[in-house]
Design a protein around this motif. Structure first.
Motif, mmCIF file in Angstrom:
data_model
loop_
_atom_site.group_PDB
_atom_site.id
_atom_site.type_symbol
_atom_site.label_atom_id
_atom_site.label_comp_id
_atom_site.label_asym_id
_atom_site.label_seq_id
_atom_site.Cartn_x
_atom_site.Cartn_y
_atom_site.Cartn_z
ATOM 1 N N TRP A 80 39.297 84.941 24.813
ATOM 2 C CA TRP A 80 39.325 83.479 25.310
ATOM 3 C C TRP A 80 40.138 82.856 24.541
ATOM 4 N N LYS A 81 41.364 82.513 25.173
ATOM 5 C CA LYS A 81 42.203 81.719 24.369
ATOM 6 C C LYS A 81 42.874 80.734 25.587
ATOM 7 N N ILE A 101 37.943 69.676 23.727
ATOM 8 C CA ILE A 101 37.209 70.761 24.017
ATOM 9 C C ILE A 101 35.978 70.716 22.943
ATOM 10 N N SER A 102 36.223 69.903 21.841
ATOM 11 C CA SER A 102 35.304 69.917 20.844
ATOM 12 C C SER A 102 34.452 68.782 21.231
ATOM 13 N N LEU A 103 34.586 67.893 22.304
ATOM 14 C CA LEU A 103 33.697 66.922 22.901
ATOM 15 C C LEU A 103 32.945 67.379 23.935
ATOM 16 N N LYS A 104 32.921 68.522 24.427
ATOM 17 C CA LYS A 104 32.167 68.907 25.699
ATOM 18 C C LYS A 104 31.304 70.298 25.490
ATOM 19 N N PHE A 127 28.476 76.656 23.510
ATOM 20 C CA PHE A 127 28.603 77.158 24.858
ATOM 21 C C PHE A 127 29.859 77.928 24.841
ATOM 22 N N ILE A 128 30.723 77.516 24.001
ATOM 23 C CA ILE A 128 32.100 78.018 23.975
ATOM 24 C C ILE A 128 32.011 79.621 24.016
#
Length: 549
Positions: free
Chosen positions: A440-441, A417-420, A424-425
C-alpha cells in the motif's frame, strides 16, 4: 412487527455522547443497543469546530466547565492520539478589548487548573505570520483539533467489540411502558420501514437538541425547557494558521479559528431556533458576513480567501424553572453551556434517563456519569475504565514522518492520514494487497478523492468496519468529498465501488448518489462566486452530462 428482548441498556442517539455511553457500559459488561435516526455522528457532533478545548475559553464564565475541559483534554490526548492534532492554541487580545480580562486571564487560568503561558508578540508572529499585526497580547494554551466523526466511530467500534449492537438509520418513534415504568422503545428502520419493539432495563435518551421529542411522549408535569441554539461555521480552503486562534475576551460569536487538516474553520454563532426547525436550519446572509468579518479580524488574508463551505448545527441549551429534578447544572446563569442529567424516576417514570448539553470535549465525562447512574440502578459494581483504555487504532499509531516513508507520499498526505487511522493502516495495507496486488503506497493505491487524498483501501476498510449504509456516509468517515470540488470528481467513483461491495439496485445507487450531491449543493444560496461556479459546474456534469435527474 417483531419484539427484541433482554438488553440492560437502550441508548437513543448516536452522537459522541451516546457512543461514549455505549462504550462505557459495554466495557462494564452490560448488554447495550444503540439507535440513531440518521447516520452515526450526523447530528450535533458532526457540526462542530472539532475543537478539543483546553478549558481556557471558560475560565471566567464557567470555571467548573474549564476544569472539566482541562482534565478531559489530557485524557483524550492519551486515549485518542491518532485522531488529534495537538496543535496548541493562542488567546489573542486587541486594543479596545477589556483590559481587566486581558490582565487577569492568567490568574483565571491558574484558578481553574488550565495551563497558560504568555508569549512575546515577536514569537507569536514567527509561529503564526498570517495573524493580525494589531494583536497586543498573546497567551498560549493546550487547545487541539480532534476529528469529531472518527472520535464517535471509534467509540462505537469499541462498544461493538464488547458486545454492543448499533443501529444507524433507525428512529425511536415511541416508548414502551408497563404502567408508569419505561420498559422499551418502538423503532422504525428509516431505510426499509420495518417497525420493531426492543426492551431494556434502562433507556438513555442522548439525542441532544432532539431530547424533548422523547420526553414529550411521557407528558411529564415539569418538562424541561430545551432551547435549541443554531451555530454556523465557515470552512476556508487553506490552512492559514497551524494553531487554534481564540479572541482574548468573554465567549462571543465568531471568536475561534480551528485548523482542520488542510483547511480552517471559523465560528461559531448562536441563534435561537424553533424546535420543529432543528432538522432544516440554515444561516442568514448577515450571519455569514458576521463570521467573515470576525475571521478577518484575526487573519486579515481571509478577506480574499476562498470560502469552501459553511454548515450549521444545533446545540441544546437548557433553561430549568424547577429545582426538584435530579440534575447537574451550573448556577452561573439561567441559560448556559451546562450539561444536565435527568432521572425520570423522581417524576414517577422509572426506567428513563436523559442527558443533554455539555461539549464534545467532555463527552467521555458525561458518559461516565450516566454509566455510573445506570450501573447503580442495575447493581453493576464495575468501575469506569474509559479514561485509561485507548480507543481502537490508538495503540502503535504512526507519526507523519513514519507515514511519509511508509506510504512514499508527501507531507500533506502523511499529515492528513496521521489524523485518521492509527494502527488501522496495517489493515488497509492488507486490503490494498488484495485489490491491487501490491504494497500500500499512496502512489500505487487508487485515489478516489484527489482533494483529500482518500484511497480505495480507505473506502473499502470503512465499508467493512464503520457502519457505512449509504453513499454519503463515506464522507464523514474518510473526508471524501470535503475538499475543493466538494465531491464533484469522486462521488461517481464512490457509487461505482458501492455497486461492487453491495447488492443494491441501480435505482438505489442513483438515489443515494443524488442525495449525496444535493447535500453538497445546498450551500449554493449563500455561497460566494467561486463556490457558485463550482456547484453549477457540478450540476451540469451530473444533471446534464450524466443524466442524473
Amino acid at each position: 412487527m417483531q419484539d427484541k428482548l433482554n438488553y440492560n441498556a437502550i441508548i437513543i442517539g448516536g452522537g459522541a455522547t451516546g457512543a461514549g455511553i455505549a462504550r462505557d457500559l459495554s466495557l462494564r459488561g452490560l448488554k447495550v443497543i444503540v439507535f440513531e435516526k440518521k447516520d452515526i455522528a450526523e447530528g450535533t457532533t458532526g457540526r462542530c469546530h472539532g475543537l478539543l478545548h483546553s478549558g481556557a475559553r471558560y475560565v471566567k464564565s464557567d470555571p467548573v466547565a474549564a476544569k472539566e475541559c482541562s482534565k478531559e483534554n489530557k485524557i483524550l490526548k492519551n486515549i485518542a492520539p491518532h485522531i488529534i492534532d495537538p496543535c496548541n492554541g493562542y488567546f489573542v487580545g486587541f486594543e479596545g478589548d477589556d483590559p481587566d480580562y486581558i490582565e487577569h486571564f492568567p490568574q483565571y487560568c491558574l484558578e481553574s487548573g488550565v495551563e497558560c503561558e504568555e508569549i512575546s508578540l515577536s514569537t507569536f508572529k514567527t509561529l503564526e505570520p498570517e495573524c493580525s499585526d494589531e494583536i497586543i497580547k498573546v497567551y498560549k494554551v493546550s487547545d487541539a483539533y480532534i476529528d469529531p466523526f472518527l472520535l464517535t466511530y471509534y467509540n462505537i467500534l469499541d462498544a461493538e467489540k464488547h458486545g454492543a449492537e448499533i443501529h444507524p438509520y433507525t428512529k425511536v418513534i415511541d416508548i414502551v411502558r408497563d404502567k408508569q415504568r419505561i420498559i422499551g422503545v418502538k423503532t422504525k428502520n428509516m431505510q426499509n420501514g420495518e417497525v420493531q419493539n426492543y426492551y431494556g432495563e434502562i433507556i438513555v435518551n442522548a439525542t441532544g437538541p432532539w431530547a424533548n421529542e422523547i420526553e414529550e411522549k411521557l407528558h411529564v408535569s415539569e418538562p424541561l425547557q430545551l432551547i435549541p441554539m443554531m451555530g454556523t461555521l465557515i470552512i476556508y480552503d487553506k490552512r492559514l494558521v497551524n494553531s487554534v486562534i481564540n479572541r482574548l475576551a468573554y465567549p462571543k460569536d465568531g471568536d475561534i479559528i480551528v485548523p482542520s487538516h488542510q483547511s480552517i474553520i471559523v465560528g461559531t454563532t448562536s441563534i435561537q431556533v424553533k424546535s420543529n426547525d432543528i432538522d432544516s436550519v440554515s444561516p442568514t446572509d448577515s450571519e455569514i458576513q458576521q463570521l467573515k468579518d470576525a475571521g478577518a479580524k484575526l487573519i486579515p488574508k481571509l478577506e480574499k480567501s476562498r470560502m469552501l463551505r459553511y454548515y450549521s448545527g444545533v446545540r441544546p441549551l437548557v433553561k430549568l424553572n424547577q429545582t426538584k429534578k435530579k440534575e447537574r447544572e451550573r448556577e452561573l446563569s439561567n441559560i448556559s453551556r451546562k450539561y444536565v442529567i435527568v432521572d425520570y424516576e423522581e417524576q414517577g417514570f422509572p426506567g428513563l434517563i436523559t442527558v443533554f448539553g455539555g461539549k464534545m470535549t467532555t463527552y467521555r465525562l458525561m458518559a461516565e456519569e450516566i454509566s455510573n447512574l445506570v450501573c447503580s440502578k442495575l447493581g453493576n459494581t464495575s468501575k469506569c475504565i474509559t479514561h485509561e483504555k485507548i480507543l481502537p487504532g490508538g495503540k502503535n499509531s504512526y507519526s507523519k514522518i513514519e507515514l511519509k516513508t511508509l506510504l512514499e507520499t508527501d507531507d500533506k498526505n502523511a499529515f492528513d492520514i496521521s489524523l485518521k487511522w492509527g494502527s488501522f493502516i496495517e489493515e488497509m495495507t492488507e486490503i490494498c494487497q488484495e485489490c491491487l496486488n501490491g504494497k500500500w503506497k499512496i502512489i500505487n493505491d487508487r485515489i478516489i478523492c484527489k482533494c483529500e487524498s482518500v484511497s480505495e483501501s480507505e473506502i473499502r476498510w470503512v465499508k467493512e468496519n464503520l457502519h457505512v449504509s449509504r453513499i454519503d456516509d463515506y464522507r464523514r468517515r474518510t473526508r471524501q468529498g470535503m475538499g475543493r470540488c466538494q465531491g464533484q470528481f469522486c462521488l461517481f467513483k464512490i457509487a461505482d465501488i458501492e455497486t461492487q461491495l453491495t447488492t443494491k439496485s441501480h435505482a438505489q445507487i442513483i438515489e443515494e448518489l443524488k442525495e449525496a450531491l444535493f447535500k453538497r449543493w445546498k450551500t449554493e444560496q449563500w455561497s460566494d462566486q467561486n463556490m457558485k461556479r463550482q456547484i453549477k459546474l457540478s450540476k451540469f456534469m451530473y444533471l446534464f452530462g450524466g443524466g442524473l435527474n
